[in-house]
Enzyme design. Sequence first.
Site, PDB file in Angstrom:
ATOM      1  N   GLU A  31       0.848  -1.191   0.000  1.00  0.00           N
ATOM      2  CA  GLU A  31       0.000   0.000   0.000  1.00  0.00           C
ATOM      3  C   GLU A  31       0.879   1.235   0.000  1.00  0.00           C
ATOM      4  OE1 GLU A  31      -3.281   1.039  -0.239  1.00  0.00           O
ATOM      5  OE2 GLU A  31      -2.271   2.966  -0.031  1.00  0.00           O
ATOM      6  N   HIS A  49     -25.614  -2.153  -1.044  1.00  0.00           N
ATOM      7  CA  HIS A  49     -26.756  -2.050  -1.954  1.00  0.00           C
ATOM      8  C   HIS A  49     -27.402  -3.423  -2.143  1.00  0.00           C
ATOM      9  CE1 HIS A  49     -25.867   2.080  -3.130  1.00  0.00           C
ATOM     10  NE2 HIS A  49     -24.617   1.748  -3.395  1.00  0.00           N
ATOM     11  N   VAL A 174       4.169   0.848  -5.621  1.00  0.00           N
ATOM     12  CA  VAL A 174       4.700   0.086  -6.755  1.00  0.00           C
ATOM     13  C   VAL A 174       4.976   1.055  -7.897  1.00  0.00           C
ATOM     14  CG1 VAL A 174       4.171  -1.709  -8.450  1.00  0.00           C
ATOM     15  CG2 VAL A 174       3.527  -2.028  -6.046  1.00  0.00           C
ATOM     16  N   CYS A 436     -17.198  18.213  17.383  1.00  0.00           N
ATOM     17  CA  CYS A 436     -16.080  19.155  17.563  1.00  0.00           C
ATOM     18  C   CYS A 436     -14.917  18.808  16.646  1.00  0.00           C
ATOM     19  CB  CYS A 436     -15.640  19.205  19.027  1.00  0.00           C
ATOM     20  SG  CYS A 436     -14.376  18.000  19.466  1.00  0.00           S
ATOM     21  N   CYS A 441     -10.426  16.561  21.809  1.00  0.00           N
ATOM     22  CA  CYS A 441      -9.705  15.334  22.173  1.00  0.00           C
ATOM     23  C   CYS A 441      -8.345  15.171  21.494  1.00  0.00           C
ATOM     24  CB  CYS A 441     -10.567  14.102  21.898  1.00  0.00           C
ATOM     25  SG  CYS A 441     -10.990  13.873  20.176  1.00  0.00           S
TER      26      CYS A 441
HETATM   27  C1  FAD Z   1     -18.529   8.937  -3.816  1.00  0.00           C
HETATM   28  C2  FAD Z   1     -18.581   7.439  -3.754  1.00  0.00           C
HETATM   29  C3  FAD Z   1     -19.696   6.789  -3.233  1.00  0.00           C
HETATM   30  C4  FAD Z   1     -19.749   5.394  -3.189  1.00  0.00           C
HETATM   31  N1  FAD Z   1     -20.769   4.762  -2.536  1.00  0.00           N
HETATM   32  C5  FAD Z   1     -20.781   3.410  -2.466  1.00  0.00           C
HETATM   33  C6  FAD Z   1     -21.790   2.731  -1.717  1.00  0.00           C
HETATM   34  O1  FAD Z   1     -22.595   3.348  -1.020  1.00  0.00           O
HETATM   35  N2  FAD Z   1     -21.823   1.372  -1.754  1.00  0.00           N
HETATM   36  C7  FAD Z   1     -20.928   0.654  -2.497  1.00  0.00           C
HETATM   37  O2  FAD Z   1     -21.058  -0.569  -2.541  1.00  0.00           O
HETATM   38  N3  FAD Z   1     -19.906   1.267  -3.141  1.00  0.00           N
HETATM   39  C8  FAD Z   1     -19.815   2.624  -3.124  1.00  0.00           C
HETATM   40  N4  FAD Z   1     -18.789   3.258  -3.746  1.00  0.00           N
HETATM   41  C9  FAD Z   1     -17.759   2.459  -4.379  1.00  0.00           C
HETATM   42  C10 FAD Z   1     -16.732   1.945  -3.375  1.00  0.00           C
HETATM   43  O3  FAD Z   1     -16.371   2.951  -2.457  1.00  0.00           O
HETATM   44  C11 FAD Z   1     -15.518   1.499  -4.163  1.00  0.00           C
HETATM   45  O4  FAD Z   1     -15.953   0.592  -5.143  1.00  0.00           O
HETATM   46  C12 FAD Z   1     -14.482   0.784  -3.307  1.00  0.00           C
HETATM   47  O5  FAD Z   1     -14.170   1.513  -2.155  1.00  0.00           O
HETATM   48  C13 FAD Z   1     -13.237   0.570  -4.164  1.00  0.00           C
HETATM   49  O6  FAD Z   1     -12.275  -0.052  -3.357  1.00  0.00           O
HETATM   50  P1  FAD Z   1     -10.850  -0.407  -3.978  1.00  0.00           P
HETATM   51  O7  FAD Z   1     -10.151  -1.169  -2.942  1.00  0.00           O
HETATM   52  O8  FAD Z   1     -11.044  -1.038  -5.321  1.00  0.00           O
HETATM   53  O9  FAD Z   1     -10.165   1.013  -4.248  1.00  0.00           O
HETATM   54  P2  FAD Z   1      -9.548   2.065  -3.201  1.00  0.00           P
HETATM   55  O10 FAD Z   1     -10.298   2.099  -1.938  1.00  0.00           O
HETATM   56  O11 FAD Z   1      -9.397   3.343  -3.943  1.00  0.00           O
HETATM   57  O12 FAD Z   1      -8.123   1.458  -2.874  1.00  0.00           O
HETATM   58  C14 FAD Z   1      -7.061   1.458  -3.799  1.00  0.00           C
HETATM   59  C15 FAD Z   1      -5.770   1.444  -2.996  1.00  0.00           C
HETATM   60  O13 FAD Z   1      -4.672   1.255  -3.861  1.00  0.00           O
HETATM   61  C16 FAD Z   1      -3.588   2.046  -3.372  1.00  0.00           C
HETATM   62  N5  FAD Z   1      -2.645   2.254  -4.474  1.00  0.00           N
HETATM   63  C17 FAD Z   1      -2.866   2.910  -5.635  1.00  0.00           C
HETATM   64  N6  FAD Z   1      -1.755   2.886  -6.418  1.00  0.00           N
HETATM   65  C18 FAD Z   1      -0.819   2.187  -5.740  1.00  0.00           C
HETATM   66  C19 FAD Z   1       0.534   1.832  -6.024  1.00  0.00           C
HETATM   67  N7  FAD Z   1       1.147   2.169  -7.170  1.00  0.00           N
HETATM   68  N8  FAD Z   1       1.224   1.110  -5.084  1.00  0.00           N
HETATM   69  C20 FAD Z   1       0.635   0.750  -3.891  1.00  0.00           C
HETATM   70  N9  FAD Z   1      -0.642   1.095  -3.586  1.00  0.00           N
HETATM   71  C21 FAD Z   1      -1.368   1.787  -4.492  1.00  0.00           C
HETATM   72  C22 FAD Z   1      -4.285   3.329  -2.916  1.00  0.00           C
HETATM   73  O14 FAD Z   1      -3.486   4.103  -2.049  1.00  0.00           O
HETATM   74  C23 FAD Z   1      -5.528   2.776  -2.263  1.00  0.00           C
HETATM   75  O15 FAD Z   1      -5.353   2.530  -0.892  1.00  0.00           O
HETATM   76  C24 FAD Z   1     -18.694   4.655  -3.755  1.00  0.00           C
HETATM   77  C25 FAD Z   1     -17.550   5.314  -4.247  1.00  0.00           C
HETATM   78  C26 FAD Z   1     -17.473   6.688  -4.204  1.00  0.00           C
HETATM   79  C27 FAD Z   1     -16.211   7.357  -4.616  1.00  0.00           C
END
Ligand code: FAD
Length: 477
Positions: A31, A49, A174, A436, A441
């Site tokens: 990460e 959902h 990465v 707050c 805190c």
């Molecule tokens: C506004 C919004 C509302 C949403 N509401 C919902 C909801 O209500 N219900 C639902 O089911 N989904 C919802 N989603 C979708 C959901 O939040 C995402 O699908 C999910 O969090 C994606 O997770 P992820 O692990 O794929 O990506 P992320 O959480 O973005 O994680 C990706 C990780 O990769 C790391 N990374 C990137 N590049 C590198 C690299 N080169 N080297 C090492 N680490 C790296 C980043 O730092 C990050 O920690 C919503 C999304 C948004 C933005």
Amino acid sequence: MYDVIIIGAGISGTTLARELSRYKLSVAVLEKEYDIATEATMANSAIVHSGHDPLPGTLKATFNIKGSRMYPKMSEELDIPYMPCGGMVVATSKEEEKTINELYQRGLTNRLSEDEIAILTREEILKMEPNISDHVISALHVPTTAVTFPWEAAIANMENAMDNGVELFLETKVTGITKDTHFTLETTQGEFHTRVVVNATGVYADQVQNMFVPADFEINVRRGEYYVLDRDVYEINSVIYPVPTDKGKGVIITPQYHGNVLLGPTSEEVPIKDMSKTTPSGLEYIKAHAKNSVKNIPYDKVIRSFAGGRASSSTHDFVIDDVKDSGFINIAGIESPGLTAAPAIAEHVTNNLISKHVTLTSNPDFNPYRKKVPRLDEMSQEERNELVAKDKRFGRIICRCETVTEGEIVDAINRNCGARSIVGVKNRVRAGAGRCQGGFCQTEVIRILAEQLDIDYTDVNYRKTGSHILKSRTKGD
Ligand SMILES: Cc1cc2nc3c(=O)[nH]c(=O)nc-3n(C[C@H](O)[C@H](O)[C@H](O)COP(=O)(O)OP(=O)(O)OC[C@H]3O[C@@H](n4cnc5c(N)ncnc54)[C@H](O)[C@@H]3O)c2cc1C
């Protein structure tokens, strides 16, 4: 040499890490940030959902329903907050009523059963939601909709994966990927070697695949902005969705597990650098649209606004594939419902993609349970007394807004994948998440972090390396 390296510790990477820890494999998660779950997994609506919305036949539809059905068991095993509150898509015109009838059929096609979806009249809605807008005439009801606590879901999955042998490397970005007999990952912390790579990097997923071979998809970032209402100031019992449009699900009114209400999100394409910024126009948009669904919103009780970036793929669906059968596996384009779908995607990727490259032998020591989190505000007085008798720090309130004790903060720091910063503490136990916003805190949280991490007060980070709140001592010890 690892069997599997997962790049990215959002909900996609962490649920996969836990799933893989069921097997005798050496697994690492890399990460780039100081903590896990700091991007899309940190800034979303927190909704599990029901599955009524995605287009039938898409990966989103398949994994939404499966994931939503996996959440109760996962939440129970990992002690993740989970609130089955139901949801309704509200119609304010005859035209919108047509759409909710179509969504009803879509829900059935997506395999919701007939008792998991219904159309409600205005009278039926009013019995459940006294603050529904006067414009609402009917609604699609989806009772299996729930709300989770997204970053705790990721933290709990990572902690359990680590308890079962997975390694986590933070601040390890990465920067390059090559393959000969195996993959070599260049990172900001040196080289890593692995048989299989999983790309779970959110808005960076196309860039990360391009380090290996050119990606045949592009990620566009769609920002969603929100208002947060203080806890227990506004009665909304279910998730209230407007009728969706081609821009997405629209401004949703979402009750949160801890009693707050979220208003949002907006939907606007932005560069990655702007994905976490809120804007006056975005927040005005929320006000203009929320009132179509609900009334009496107490905007004087807003305690915060925030924004998150959706990783929207040019393919308009999740991208889950094994690139050229190479062992480079994408979990990309994971926009909504990615939080819901994550445990189902993790199971699929493990059983159907990773299994082609490494042998899956059950880990006889796998323990699916996370050590219970002491949450004093959910305990009876007897239970609290018992805990305080064992450790007085559970009797010392640090965060008055959210009623969080020193004992809970100490516990959150000393677990696998524990808190290392002020924001890390807030994200795990909510100290500083209340009205707050840490004003009262924060100094105490700094003291506890310094004591537990055995560092000087001036070395305590706010969010990442070098983000110190205290710069130097003004007096002697
Ligand atoms: C506004 C919004 C509302 C949403 N509401 C919902 C909801 O209500 N219900 C639902 O089911 N989904 C919802 N989603 C979708 C959901 O939040 C995402 O699908 C999910 O969090 C994606 O997770 P992820 O692990 O794929 O990506 P992320 O959480 O973005 O994680 C990706 C990780 O990769 C790391 N990374 C990137 N590049 C590198 C690299 N080169 N080297 C090492 N680490 C790296 C980043 O730092 C990050 O920690 C919503 C999304 C948004 C933005």
